[in-house]
Structure formats: C-alpha cells, structure tokens
Enzyme design. Structure first.
Site, PDB file in Angstrom:
ATOM      1  CE  LYS A  21      -4.315  -1.751   1.929  1.00 52.87           C
ATOM      2  NZ  LYS A  21      -5.289  -1.668   3.008  1.00 52.87           N
TER       3      LYS A  21
ATOM      4  CE  LYS B 259      -6.108  -8.259  -2.022  1.00 57.66           C
ATOM      5  NZ  LYS B 259      -5.689  -7.882  -0.670  1.00 57.66           N
TER       6      LYS B 259
ATOM      7  CE  LYS C 144     -13.358  -3.144   0.724  1.00 55.41           C
ATOM      8  NZ  LYS C 144     -13.053  -2.852   2.128  1.00 55.41           N
TER       9      LYS C 144
HETATM   10  P1  TYM Z   1     -10.844  -5.344   3.996  1.00 54.79           P
HETATM   11  O1  TYM Z   1     -11.827  -4.264   4.241  1.00 54.79           O
HETATM   12  O2  TYM Z   1      -9.757  -5.129   3.005  1.00 54.79           O
HETATM   13  O3  TYM Z   1     -11.579  -6.671   3.566  1.00 54.79           O
HETATM   14  C1  TYM Z   1     -12.636  -7.194   4.329  1.00 54.79           C
HETATM   15  C2  TYM Z   1     -12.599  -8.708   4.313  1.00 54.79           C
HETATM   16  O4  TYM Z   1     -12.663  -9.196   2.972  1.00 54.79           O
HETATM   17  C3  TYM Z   1     -11.593 -10.097   2.735  1.00 54.79           C
HETATM   18  N1  TYM Z   1     -11.160  -9.949   1.339  1.00 54.79           N
HETATM   19  C4  TYM Z   1     -11.094 -10.954   0.455  1.00 54.79           C
HETATM   20  N2  TYM Z   1     -11.367 -12.267   0.575  1.00 54.79           N
HETATM   21  C5  TYM Z   1     -11.216 -13.035  -0.518  1.00 54.79           C
HETATM   22  N3  TYM Z   1     -10.813 -12.552  -1.723  1.00 54.79           N
HETATM   23  C6  TYM Z   1     -10.522 -11.242  -1.890  1.00 54.79           C
HETATM   24  N4  TYM Z   1     -10.140 -10.773  -3.079  1.00 54.79           N
HETATM   25  C7  TYM Z   1     -10.657 -10.381  -0.761  1.00 54.79           C
HETATM   26  N5  TYM Z   1     -10.462  -9.050  -0.569  1.00 54.79           N
HETATM   27  C8  TYM Z   1     -10.775  -8.812   0.716  1.00 54.79           C
HETATM   28  C9  TYM Z   1     -10.508  -9.675   3.698  1.00 54.79           C
HETATM   29  O5  TYM Z   1      -9.600 -10.721   3.956  1.00 54.79           O
HETATM   30  C10 TYM Z   1     -11.302  -9.286   4.910  1.00 54.79           C
HETATM   31  O6  TYM Z   1     -11.607 -10.409   5.708  1.00 54.79           O
HETATM   32  N6  TYM Z   1      -7.701  -5.171   7.838  1.00 54.79           N
HETATM   33  C11 TYM Z   1      -9.014  -5.639   7.434  1.00 54.79           C
HETATM   34  C12 TYM Z   1     -10.149  -5.038   8.247  1.00 54.79           C
HETATM   35  C13 TYM Z   1     -10.015  -5.184   9.722  1.00 54.79           C
HETATM   36  C14 TYM Z   1     -10.206  -6.381  10.455  1.00 54.79           C
HETATM   37  C15 TYM Z   1     -10.022  -6.008  11.817  1.00 54.79           C
HETATM   38  C16 TYM Z   1     -10.520  -7.677  10.102  1.00 54.79           C
HETATM   39  C17 TYM Z   1      -9.738  -4.207  10.620  1.00 54.79           C
HETATM   40  N7  TYM Z   1      -9.732  -4.684  11.875  1.00 54.79           N
HETATM   41  C18 TYM Z   1     -10.125  -6.960  12.833  1.00 54.79           C
HETATM   42  C19 TYM Z   1     -10.617  -8.623  11.135  1.00 54.79           C
HETATM   43  C20 TYM Z   1     -10.422  -8.255  12.473  1.00 54.79           C
HETATM   44  C21 TYM Z   1      -9.217  -5.240   5.990  1.00 54.79           C
HETATM   45  O7  TYM Z   1      -8.584  -4.357   5.491  1.00 54.79           O
HETATM   46  O8  TYM Z   1     -10.224  -5.838   5.393  1.00 54.79           O
END
Ligand code: TYM
Length: 332
Positions: A113, A196, A199
C-alpha cells in the site's frame, strides 16, 4: 458456543465479491456457533486516500447494510462502528508500546500500500495492524474469520497478545485463531487471474460489486478473462483465470470444486460463464436489492449502529480498564 468472533470490513467503497465470499458470507454461518461482533472499521479507512468525509459516512452505512442484507442478524450479533468505541484507539496505543518496529516492517500489506514512496506513507498506515490487533483483543475474541490476505496481520496480532501476556506475566489475552474458510478465500480479479480482486482496482470490470444490479453482474461475468482451452480444469498455476471462475462458482453454489470441474469438463467457456452469470445473479442480486432498501432509511441503520456501539462499549471498556490496571496506570 465455541468462543467469540470478531471481524471487520473497511468502509472504503466498492464492496465486492471477494469481501462477500472471503468474509461476510462465512460470518452468517458462524453467528450460529459463536458470540459474534462485527465492526465497520472507519478508523482504518482514513489510513489511505481518498480522504472524503461525506463518502466515508455513506460507505460506513453501506457496509452496515451489506452485513445485514447478507444475513447477519443485528439482534443476535453486535454490529457497530469502530470510531464509536474509544477503547480501540486506547488499546492500540498500549499495543504500539508492545509491537516492535521490526515486526511492522515485515508486513507485506504495508509495503504494497505504501508503494515506492515509503517515507511519504502515513504513520497510521504503518501501525494499521496494531489497531487491528486492538480491535480484536479489546473483546478478547478467540477467532477471527477473514480472507487469506489478512493472515499475516493475524500472526502479528497473536505475537502482540503473547508479548503483552509475557511482559506483564498475565494470561489476559487469548491468541486469536484465524478462520479462513471455504473455496474462495482469495478471489482474484476478473481481468487478471494473478491479481487479487480489490476495492482499489481502477477497472470496475475487475470486480463484482455488491451493489451491482443483475445486468451488470451478468455482463462482468460474461466478459471475465478466460483462456482458449475447452472445458474446466483445476490448474491454478497454468490457468489462473479458469481456476478463479471455478472457485467463484464452487463458492456460490456451495459445491466441492471437483464436482464443478466434472460437470463443466466438456463445456465451452461461453456456456460455463453463462451458467455462472445466472448463479451469481441469483445469489447476489437479492443482497443488492436488500441493501438498497436498507439504505433508503439511514435512520434505521444509525439506530442499529447506536445499539451495537453500546453493547460493544460495555465489553471493551471493561477489558480496557483491566489492561490499564495491568500496565500500571493509576485509577481515576
Ligand atoms: P478489507 O476491508 O480489506 O476486507 C474485508 C474482508 O474481505 C476479505 N477480502 C477478500 N477475501 C477473498 N478474496 C478477496 N479478493 C478479498 N479481498 C478482501 C478480507 O480478507 C477481509 O476479511 N484489515 C481488514 C479489516 C479489519 C479487520 C479487523 C478484520 C480491521 N480490523 C479486525 C478482522 C479483524 C481489511 O482491510 O479488510
């Protein structure tokens, strides 16, 4: 009850099929077995541009609507916004004094990032995984259902919990277990089977958004990149696009991958994609419809989030008070 789960999604817009299959859909099943806390992590969302306050508010409600539309029950589970519960930021500070800089330097997501301009990246982006550890551990959650890309952050979280326990000679924090479930733990871009689904991909055709209508979903699936071979096979290295579409199909149909390969072994890609488009529409269009209905009444969403924040706060503030005692902060 098998323990307590915590998970979250960033309200950065463009919620997509990866977020759904990798995370949110699994939570729906897990809420039956675990005490469940689901967060909209708005504080994480300001670690990167664009910094657009109105859009952030809209996306925060949108993620909340997606949780509920996907089938998460706000009565049974706690659904809330991260910034509504001060303990997240407070515990993150304590953890900033537990996590070594060397640990953070290893985080591949930070490197990705921050890109080339590492010096210009925000300090908040750097300590992002520390806040994430605080999110989970403020509730002393035992399990964290996420997609594959969060695995390294979960390892860091366990390191932080263990280091805290050892430093203060307590057994206070559990070491949270990742739950990376299903066939679609890493959904790839529809335009490039080696990237991947994300967003932030500039091409909207690379992902299926949870807000896409039926026609858009069908069009994106039909135009998804494939290869020139006849029939499906599971060869992720050699045929990444075919493997991705196969995984998406298996996940949406809730069928084993092998069964899908067998069924479409002799089909053309055009036929397979047509069937996949119908399946994706059948599974996703109702969620988009329900999201639209929920978003038409923001007052209702805000009321759910207020009630969730109260329940979350009660747990987190009690845990934080114990942490403050453990580290030796004088009681007020
Ligand atoms: P974020 O917002 O990027 O994504 C949310 C969830 O979606 C999953 N994900 C995917 N799974 C499969 N294929 C993909 N292409 C894909 N893109 C995203 C992510 O693995 C995630 O589970 N850091 C985290 C948010 C967060 C969090 C937490 C999660 C903040 N605090 C505490 C768990 C516990 C994140 O950026 O997710």
């Amino acid at each position: 009850m098998g323990g307590r789960i915590f998970s979250g999604v960033q309200p950065t817009g463009n919620l997509h099929l990866g977020n759904y299959l990798g995370a949110i859909r699994n939570w729906v099943a897990l809420q039956e077995q675990y005490e469940s806390i689901f967060c909209v992590v708005d504080m994480h969302a300001i670690t990167m541009p664009p910094w657009e306050p109105e859009a952030l508010r809209a996306h925060t409600r949108e993620v909340t609507a997606a949780y509920i539309a996907a089938g998460i029950d706000p009565q049974r589970c706690v659904i809330f916004v991260q910034s509504h519960v001060a303990a997240h930021a407070q515990l993150a500070w304590v953890f900033n004094c537990v996590a070594a800089i060397g640990w953070l330097n290893r985080m591949t997501q930070f490197k990705d990032k921050a890109g080339k301009d590492r010096e210009g990246a925000m300090a908040g982006l750097y300590v992002y995984p520390v806040l994430m550890a605080a999110d989970v551990l403020a509730y002393r959650a035992t399990h964290v259902p996420v997609g594959e890309d969060q695995k390294q952050h979960l390892e860091l979280m366990r390191d932080i919990a263990g280091a805290f326990n050892r430093r203060y000679d307590v057994d206070f924090f559990p070491l949270p277990e990742p739950l990376i479930l299903g066939t679609a733990t890493r959904v790839m871009s529809l335009r490039d089977g080696r990237a991947k689904m994300s967003k932030s991909d500039p091409s909207d055709n690379s992902r299926i958004n949870l807000t896409d209508d039926a026609d858009t979903i069908a069009r994106k699936v039909r135009r998804a990149k494939s290869d020139s071979e006849m029939g499906l096979s599971w060869e992720p290295e050699r045929r990444p696009e075919a493997a991705n579409l196969l995984n998406i199909y298996a996940a949406l149909a809730e069928e084993p991958r092998e069964a899908v390969v067998e069924r479409f072994a002799a089909s053309s890609f055009a036929d397979f994609k047509g069937t996949l488009a119908d399946l994706a529409v059948a599974r996703l269009a109702p969620i988009a419809g329900e999201m639209r209905r929920l978003l038409a009444d923001p007052g209702h969403i805000d009321a759910i989030l207020r009630a969730g924040a109260e329940r979350a706060e009660a747990i987190a503030s009690d845990n934080l008070a114990q942490v403050y005692d453990i580290v030796g902060f004088l009681r007020r």
